[in-house]
Write a protein that holds these residues in place. Sequence first.
Motif, PDB file in Angstrom:
ATOM      1  N   SER A  18     -12.521   6.203   2.250  1.00  0.00           N
ATOM      2  CA  SER A  18     -12.765   6.360   0.817  1.00  0.00           C
ATOM      3  C   SER A  18     -13.764   7.488   0.573  1.00  0.00           C
ATOM      4  O   SER A  18     -14.656   7.725   1.367  1.00  0.00           O
ATOM      5  CB  SER A  18     -13.286   5.056   0.223  1.00  0.00           C
ATOM      6  OG  SER A  18     -14.548   4.746   0.762  1.00  0.00           O
ATOM      7  N   PRO A  19     -13.614   8.173  -0.573  1.00  0.00           N
ATOM      8  CA  PRO A  19     -14.545   9.259  -0.876  1.00  0.00           C
ATOM      9  C   PRO A  19     -15.939   8.716  -1.188  1.00  0.00           C
ATOM     10  O   PRO A  19     -16.087   7.679  -1.826  1.00  0.00           O
ATOM     11  CB  PRO A  19     -13.935   9.950  -2.087  1.00  0.00           C
ATOM     12  CG  PRO A  19     -13.014   8.943  -2.681  1.00  0.00           C
ATOM     13  CD  PRO A  19     -12.574   8.039  -1.565  1.00  0.00           C
ATOM     14  N   VAL A  20     -16.953   9.447  -0.748  1.00  0.00           N
ATOM     15  CA  VAL A  20     -18.331   9.002  -0.919  1.00  0.00           C
ATOM     16  C   VAL A  20     -18.899   9.466  -2.256  1.00  0.00           C
ATOM     17  O   VAL A  20     -19.523   8.714  -2.977  1.00  0.00           O
ATOM     18  CB  VAL A  20     -19.207   9.511   0.254  1.00  0.00           C
ATOM     19  CG1 VAL A  20     -20.648   9.114   0.051  1.00  0.00           C
ATOM     20  CG2 VAL A  20     -18.674   8.980   1.555  1.00  0.00           C
TER      21      VAL A  20
ATOM     22  N   GLU B 106     -11.691  -3.134   6.910  1.00  0.00           N
ATOM     23  CA  GLU B 106     -12.741  -2.792   5.955  1.00  0.00           C
ATOM     24  C   GLU B 106     -13.519  -1.556   6.405  1.00  0.00           C
ATOM     25  O   GLU B 106     -13.860  -0.697   5.600  1.00  0.00           O
ATOM     26  CB  GLU B 106     -13.697  -3.976   5.769  1.00  0.00           C
ATOM     27  CG  GLU B 106     -13.084  -5.164   5.060  1.00  0.00           C
ATOM     28  CD  GLU B 106     -12.203  -6.011   5.981  1.00  0.00           C
ATOM     29  OE1 GLU B 106     -12.425  -6.001   7.213  1.00  0.00           O
ATOM     30  OE2 GLU B 106     -11.286  -6.658   5.456  1.00  0.00           O
ATOM     31  N   ASP B 107     -13.804  -1.472   7.701  1.00  0.00           N
ATOM     32  CA  ASP B 107     -14.527  -0.300   8.216  1.00  0.00           C
ATOM     33  C   ASP B 107     -13.706   0.971   8.054  1.00  0.00           C
ATOM     34  O   ASP B 107     -14.232   2.018   7.663  1.00  0.00           O
ATOM     35  CB  ASP B 107     -14.876  -0.494   9.695  1.00  0.00           C
ATOM     36  CG  ASP B 107     -15.906  -1.583   9.908  1.00  0.00           C
ATOM     37  OD1 ASP B 107     -16.615  -1.928   8.941  1.00  0.00           O
ATOM     38  OD2 ASP B 107     -16.002  -2.075  11.046  1.00  0.00           O
ATOM     39  N   MET B 108     -12.421   0.898   8.357  1.00  0.00           N
ATOM     40  CA  MET B 108     -11.574   2.084   8.219  1.00  0.00           C
ATOM     41  C   MET B 108     -11.417   2.468   6.755  1.00  0.00           C
ATOM     42  O   MET B 108     -11.360   3.646   6.412  1.00  0.00           O
ATOM     43  CB  MET B 108     -10.217   1.839   8.865  1.00  0.00           C
ATOM     44  CG  MET B 108     -10.295   1.747  10.375  1.00  0.00           C
ATOM     45  SD  MET B 108      -8.711   1.748  11.209  1.00  0.00           S
ATOM     46  CE  MET B 108      -7.951   0.295  10.547  1.00  0.00           C
ATOM     47  N   GLY B 109     -11.330   1.474   5.862  1.00  0.00           N
ATOM     48  CA  GLY B 109     -11.242   1.764   4.428  1.00  0.00           C
ATOM     49  C   GLY B 109     -12.500   2.415   3.900  1.00  0.00           C
ATOM     50  O   GLY B 109     -12.450   3.300   3.051  1.00  0.00           O
TER      51      GLY B 109
ATOM     52  N   HIS C 224      -9.306   7.488  -7.132  1.00  0.00           N
ATOM     53  CA  HIS C 224     -10.351   6.777  -6.408  1.00  0.00           C
ATOM     54  C   HIS C 224      -9.839   5.836  -5.325  1.00  0.00           C
ATOM     55  O   HIS C 224     -10.625   5.317  -4.575  1.00  0.00           O
ATOM     56  CB  HIS C 224     -11.207   5.958  -7.386  1.00  0.00           C
ATOM     57  CG  HIS C 224     -12.036   6.801  -8.285  1.00  0.00           C
ATOM     58  ND1 HIS C 224     -13.170   7.447  -7.860  1.00  0.00           N
ATOM     59  CD2 HIS C 224     -11.873   7.125  -9.595  1.00  0.00           C
ATOM     60  CE1 HIS C 224     -13.689   8.119  -8.868  1.00  0.00           C
ATOM     61  NE2 HIS C 224     -12.924   7.954  -9.929  1.00  0.00           N
ATOM     62  N   THR C 225      -8.577   5.564  -5.253  1.00  0.00           N
ATOM     63  CA  THR C 225      -8.080   4.599  -4.276  1.00  0.00           C
ATOM     64  C   THR C 225      -7.755   5.299  -2.962  1.00  0.00           C
ATOM     65  O   THR C 225      -7.422   6.473  -2.931  1.00  0.00           O
ATOM     66  CB  THR C 225      -6.814   3.889  -4.782  1.00  0.00           C
ATOM     67  OG1 THR C 225      -5.812   4.877  -5.001  1.00  0.00           O
ATOM     68  CG2 THR C 225      -7.097   3.116  -6.038  1.00  0.00           C
TER      69      THR C 225
ATOM     70  N   MET D 187      -4.924   2.909   1.941  1.00  0.00           N
ATOM     71  CA  MET D 187      -4.788   1.509   2.335  1.00  0.00           C
ATOM     72  C   MET D 187      -4.786   0.591   1.127  1.00  0.00           C
ATOM     73  O   MET D 187      -4.165  -0.452   1.138  1.00  0.00           O
ATOM     74  CB  MET D 187      -5.925   1.115   3.284  1.00  0.00           C
ATOM     75  CG  MET D 187      -5.782   1.767   4.626  1.00  0.00           C
ATOM     76  SD  MET D 187      -7.133   1.478   5.770  1.00  0.00           S
ATOM     77  CE  MET D 187      -7.937   0.060   5.209  1.00  0.00           C
ATOM     78  N   GLU D 188      -5.486   0.959   0.066  1.00  0.00           N
ATOM     79  CA  GLU D 188      -5.581   0.102  -1.108  1.00  0.00           C
ATOM     80  C   GLU D 188      -4.378   0.250  -2.026  1.00  0.00           C
ATOM     81  O   GLU D 188      -4.014  -0.684  -2.727  1.00  0.00           O
ATOM     82  CB  GLU D 188      -6.858   0.421  -1.880  1.00  0.00           C
ATOM     83  CG  GLU D 188      -8.113   0.098  -1.113  1.00  0.00           C
ATOM     84  CD  GLU D 188      -9.349   0.660  -1.778  1.00  0.00           C
ATOM     85  OE1 GLU D 188      -9.204   1.441  -2.741  1.00  0.00           O
ATOM     86  OE2 GLU D 188     -10.436   0.343  -1.326  1.00  0.00           O
ATOM     87  N   ASP D 189      -3.748   1.408  -2.051  1.00  0.00           N
ATOM     88  CA  ASP D 189      -2.640   1.662  -2.968  1.00  0.00           C
ATOM     89  C   ASP D 189      -1.422   2.110  -2.160  1.00  0.00           C
ATOM     90  O   ASP D 189      -1.262   3.295  -1.864  1.00  0.00           O
ATOM     91  CB  ASP D 189      -3.036   2.724  -3.987  1.00  0.00           C
ATOM     92  CG  ASP D 189      -1.985   2.891  -5.064  1.00  0.00           C
ATOM     93  OD1 ASP D 189      -1.046   2.061  -5.134  1.00  0.00           O
ATOM     94  OD2 ASP D 189      -2.115   3.832  -5.862  1.00  0.00           O
TER      95      ASP D 189
END
Length: 184
Positions: A158-160, A151-154, A171-172, A175-177
């Motif tokens: 991820s873009p802020v 979760e921390d690495m994701g 937006h993904t 790791m999510e896609d």
Amino acid sequence: MSMGDKVTNLWKRASDEDENREEIPWHLKYGSRTLGTFAGIVNLFTGIWNGLGLIFLNTDCLFGGILQLLLGILLIALEAPFLCVFIDYMQKVSDVAENKPYWTRAVTYAGLSLVPLLLCFGPSTLIASALVFCTGLLYGLMSVGKKGSREDMGAIASPVDNVSQPMGGHHTTLMEDPDVWRPT
């Protein structure tokens, strides 16, 4: 304090020494201790071997051998203080080193491993110095710390903001896609 109490306290301290530090993997913790102890013993033997070169009038490696002996004693005192139980001040040296962060051992071992190698380059010095350098590398890995959670690495990946998004507003994260990074 009796000799049995000293040995018991040293073994207890060796098992409890990292409880206050970050969670270090057991293979790094005990592997670095084992490699450091082995490197100290090897440095003692190669230091004696290089020092015996004086008998054959080979003075080139005398200073390198003396430094290897000192480095071997230092490694054994810091990594395996139970081997130096009969020398009282070695325990104090080990206690001071235990309170320092891991990166200090990493820099010390890596730096001190190069000095005998520069003074007397040979196969025995190369092997002994490489063992000390690898011990320093293990302590360097321990100083980096534990890997972050998924979760921390994701969250970091991820873009802020919505202004500068990679891949045309996608937006993904990777790791999510998994289709983003899977070869087609």
